[in-house]
Design a protein around this motif. Structure first.
Motif, PDB file in Angstrom:
ATOM      1  N   ARG A  35       0.845  -1.194   0.000  1.00  0.00           N
ATOM      2  CA  ARG A  35       0.000   0.000   0.000  1.00  0.00           C
ATOM      3  C   ARG A  35       0.874   1.236   0.000  1.00  0.00           C
ATOM      4  O   ARG A  35       1.842   1.331   0.747  1.00  0.00           O
ATOM      5  CB  ARG A  35      -0.899   0.030   1.236  1.00  0.00           C
ATOM      6  CG  ARG A  35      -2.093  -0.863   1.104  1.00  0.00           C
ATOM      7  CD  ARG A  35      -3.023  -0.727   2.261  1.00  0.00           C
ATOM      8  NE  ARG A  35      -3.305   0.686   2.542  1.00  0.00           N
ATOM      9  CZ  ARG A  35      -3.933   1.124   3.608  1.00  0.00           C
ATOM     10  NH1 ARG A  35      -4.334   0.283   4.505  1.00  0.00           N
ATOM     11  NH2 ARG A  35      -4.148   2.393   3.783  1.00  0.00           N
ATOM     12  N   ARG A  36       0.504   2.195  -0.817  1.00  0.00           N
ATOM     13  CA  ARG A  36       1.266   3.440  -0.881  1.00  0.00           C
ATOM     14  C   ARG A  36       0.814   4.354   0.248  1.00  0.00           C
ATOM     15  O   ARG A  36      -0.359   4.383   0.583  1.00  0.00           O
ATOM     16  CB  ARG A  36       1.045   4.116  -2.216  1.00  0.00           C
ATOM     17  CG  ARG A  36       1.482   3.248  -3.371  1.00  0.00           C
ATOM     18  CD  ARG A  36       1.338   3.965  -4.649  1.00  0.00           C
ATOM     19  NE  ARG A  36       2.446   4.909  -4.752  1.00  0.00           N
ATOM     20  CZ  ARG A  36       2.660   5.690  -5.788  1.00  0.00           C
ATOM     21  NH1 ARG A  36       1.834   5.666  -6.802  1.00  0.00           N
ATOM     22  NH2 ARG A  36       3.670   6.500  -5.824  1.00  0.00           N
ATOM     23  N   PRO A  37       1.721   5.121   0.825  1.00  0.00           N
ATOM     24  CA  PRO A  37       1.309   6.037   1.892  1.00  0.00           C
ATOM     25  C   PRO A  37       0.410   7.136   1.334  1.00  0.00           C
ATOM     26  O   PRO A  37       0.540   7.544   0.185  1.00  0.00           O
ATOM     27  CB  PRO A  37       2.626   6.608   2.412  1.00  0.00           C
ATOM     28  CG  PRO A  37       3.588   6.406   1.302  1.00  0.00           C
ATOM     29  CD  PRO A  37       3.147   5.174   0.558  1.00  0.00           C
ATOM     30  N   GLN A  38      -0.507   7.590   2.152  1.00  0.00           N
ATOM     31  CA  GLN A  38      -1.420   8.649   1.742  1.00  0.00           C
ATOM     32  C   GLN A  38      -0.680   9.971   1.703  1.00  0.00           C
ATOM     33  O   GLN A  38       0.139  10.255   2.573  1.00  0.00           O
ATOM     34  CB  GLN A  38      -2.591   8.741   2.726  1.00  0.00           C
ATOM     35  CG  GLN A  38      -3.428   7.488   2.780  1.00  0.00           C
ATOM     36  CD  GLN A  38      -4.131   7.213   1.470  1.00  0.00           C
ATOM     37  OE1 GLN A  38      -4.548   8.132   0.781  1.00  0.00           O
ATOM     38  NE2 GLN A  38      -4.246   5.955   1.113  1.00  0.00           N
ATOM     39  N   PRO A  39      -0.945  10.799   0.702  1.00  0.00           N
ATOM     40  CA  PRO A  39      -0.280  12.107   0.655  1.00  0.00           C
ATOM     41  C   PRO A  39      -0.776  12.992   1.796  1.00  0.00           C
ATOM     42  O   PRO A  39      -1.906  12.834   2.260  1.00  0.00           O
ATOM     43  CB  PRO A  39      -0.692  12.675  -0.706  1.00  0.00           C
ATOM     44  CG  PRO A  39      -1.937  11.957  -1.058  1.00  0.00           C
ATOM     45  CD  PRO A  39      -1.834  10.592  -0.433  1.00  0.00           C
ATOM     46  N   PRO A  40       0.061  13.903   2.254  1.00  0.00           N
ATOM     47  CA  PRO A  40      -0.370  14.772   3.357  1.00  0.00           C
ATOM     48  C   PRO A  40      -1.493  15.698   2.903  1.00  0.00           C
ATOM     49  O   PRO A  40      -1.650  15.980   1.710  1.00  0.00           O
ATOM     50  CB  PRO A  40       0.887  15.554   3.703  1.00  0.00           C
ATOM     51  CG  PRO A  40       1.717  15.503   2.467  1.00  0.00           C
ATOM     52  CD  PRO A  40       1.405  14.196   1.802  1.00  0.00           C
ATOM     53  N   ALA A  41      -2.247  16.174   3.867  1.00  0.00           N
ATOM     54  CA  ALA A  41      -3.340  17.105   3.562  1.00  0.00           C
ATOM     55  C   ALA A  41      -2.755  18.415   3.040  1.00  0.00           C
ATOM     56  O   ALA A  41      -1.666  18.829   3.460  1.00  0.00           O
ATOM     57  CB  ALA A  41      -4.158  17.358   4.819  1.00  0.00           C
ATOM     58  N   PRO A  42      -3.448  19.056   2.110  1.00  0.00           N
ATOM     59  CA  PRO A  42      -2.904  20.308   1.581  1.00  0.00           C
ATOM     60  C   PRO A  42      -2.846  21.388   2.659  1.00  0.00           C
ATOM     61  O   PRO A  42      -3.684  21.437   3.555  1.00  0.00           O
ATOM     62  CB  PRO A  42      -3.880  20.692   0.471  1.00  0.00           C
ATOM     63  CG  PRO A  42      -5.120  19.934   0.769  1.00  0.00           C
ATOM     64  CD  PRO A  42      -4.704  18.697   1.496  1.00  0.00           C
ATOM     65  N   ALA A  43      -1.841  22.228   2.556  1.00  0.00           N
ATOM     66  CA  ALA A  43      -1.663  23.298   3.537  1.00  0.00           C
ATOM     67  C   ALA A  43      -2.744  24.361   3.327  1.00  0.00           C
ATOM     68  O   ALA A  43      -3.215  24.567   2.205  1.00  0.00           O
ATOM     69  CB  ALA A  43      -0.285  23.924   3.376  1.00  0.00           C
ATOM     70  N   PRO A  44      -3.139  25.035   4.383  1.00  0.00           N
ATOM     71  CA  PRO A  44      -4.126  26.094   4.208  1.00  0.00           C
ATOM     72  C   PRO A  44      -3.537  27.231   3.372  1.00  0.00           C
ATOM     73  O   PRO A  44      -2.332  27.467   3.386  1.00  0.00           O
ATOM     74  CB  PRO A  44      -4.436  26.546   5.635  1.00  0.00           C
ATOM     75  CG  PRO A  44      -3.280  26.104   6.438  1.00  0.00           C
ATOM     76  CD  PRO A  44      -2.739  24.867   5.771  1.00  0.00           C
ATOM     77  N   ALA A  45      -4.401  27.910   2.656  1.00  0.00           N
ATOM     78  CA  ALA A  45      -3.940  28.998   1.790  1.00  0.00           C
ATOM     79  C   ALA A  45      -3.417  30.149   2.647  1.00  0.00           C
ATOM     80  O   ALA A  45      -4.008  30.485   3.675  1.00  0.00           O
ATOM     81  CB  ALA A  45      -5.084  29.478   0.921  1.00  0.00           C
ATOM     82  N   PRO A  46      -2.314  30.749   2.254  1.00  0.00           N
ATOM     83  CA  PRO A  46      -1.797  31.874   3.029  1.00  0.00           C
ATOM     84  C   PRO A  46      -2.724  33.083   2.878  1.00  0.00           C
ATOM     85  O   PRO A  46      -3.467  33.180   1.895  1.00  0.00           O
ATOM     86  CB  PRO A  46      -0.432  32.145   2.389  1.00  0.00           C
ATOM     87  CG  PRO A  46      -0.556  31.605   1.015  1.00  0.00           C
ATOM     88  CD  PRO A  46      -1.492  30.450   1.092  1.00  0.00           C
ATOM     89  N   PRO A  47      -2.706  33.983   3.838  1.00  0.00           N
ATOM     90  CA  PRO A  47      -3.572  35.161   3.719  1.00  0.00           C
ATOM     91  C   PRO A  47      -3.143  36.023   2.537  1.00  0.00           C
ATOM     92  O   PRO A  47      -1.948  36.141   2.239  1.00  0.00           O
ATOM     93  CB  PRO A  47      -3.373  35.885   5.048  1.00  0.00           C
ATOM     94  CG  PRO A  47      -2.081  35.394   5.568  1.00  0.00           C
ATOM     95  CD  PRO A  47      -1.919  33.992   5.055  1.00  0.00           C
ATOM     96  N   ARG A  48      -4.100  36.593   1.859  1.00  0.00           N
ATOM     97  CA  ARG A  48      -3.791  37.431   0.709  1.00  0.00           C
ATOM     98  C   ARG A  48      -3.419  38.824   1.173  1.00  0.00           C
ATOM     99  O   ARG A  48      -4.032  39.376   2.076  1.00  0.00           O
ATOM    100  CB  ARG A  48      -4.997  37.486  -0.225  1.00  0.00           C
ATOM    101  CG  ARG A  48      -5.334  36.096  -0.746  1.00  0.00           C
ATOM    102  CD  ARG A  48      -6.439  36.138  -1.720  1.00  0.00           C
ATOM    103  NE  ARG A  48      -6.017  36.881  -2.908  1.00  0.00           N
ATOM    104  CZ  ARG A  48      -6.746  37.016  -3.994  1.00  0.00           C
ATOM    105  NH1 ARG A  48      -7.930  36.455  -4.051  1.00  0.00           N
ATOM    106  NH2 ARG A  48      -6.303  37.704  -5.018  1.00  0.00           N
ATOM    107  N   ILE A  49      -2.426  39.381   0.552  1.00  0.00           N
ATOM    108  CA  ILE A  49      -1.950  40.708   0.939  1.00  0.00           C
ATOM    109  C   ILE A  49      -2.999  41.746   0.537  1.00  0.00           C
ATOM    110  O   ILE A  49      -3.517  41.730  -0.572  1.00  0.00           O
ATOM    111  CB  ILE A  49      -0.599  41.007   0.251  1.00  0.00           C
ATOM    112  CG1 ILE A  49       0.439  40.004   0.745  1.00  0.00           C
ATOM    113  CG2 ILE A  49      -0.158  42.434   0.509  1.00  0.00           C
ATOM    114  CD1 ILE A  49       1.773  40.110   0.053  1.00  0.00           C
TER     115      ILE A  49
END
Length: 70
Positions: A35-49
C-alpha cells in the motif's frame, strides 16, 4: 463416470488448512506492505496581501476621495 465419495485423511485436511492460512497471511502481509502512503493534507492557503482577516474594511487613506473631484 461417477466418482465415489472423497475420503480425505485428517492429516491431508490439516495440511490443506495450514496452507490456506499461510497463503492468506502472506497475501495480507503483501497487501499491507504494498500500500502506498497517503499524501499529506494540503496546507491552508496563506492570507492574501491587502485583505483583512476579520472582515472589516481597510481604513481609507486621508485625502484620497478629494483628489477625484467628481
Amino acid at each position: 463416470m461417477t466418482l465415489g465419495p472423497l475420503h480425505v485423511s485428517a492429516r491431508t485436511r490439516n495440511r490443506f488448512i495450514v496452507a490456506v492460512v499461510v497463503a492468506l497471511a502472506g497475501s495480507v502481509a503483501w497487501l499491507i506492505r504494498s500500500r502506498r502512503p497517503q499524501p499529506p493534507a494540503p496546507a491552508p492557503a496563506p492570507p492574501r496581501i491587502g485583505y483583512s482577516r476579520n472582515g472589516s474594511a481597510p481604513a481609507p487613506v486621508a485625502g484620497a476621495s478629494a483628489e477625484n473631484g467628481r
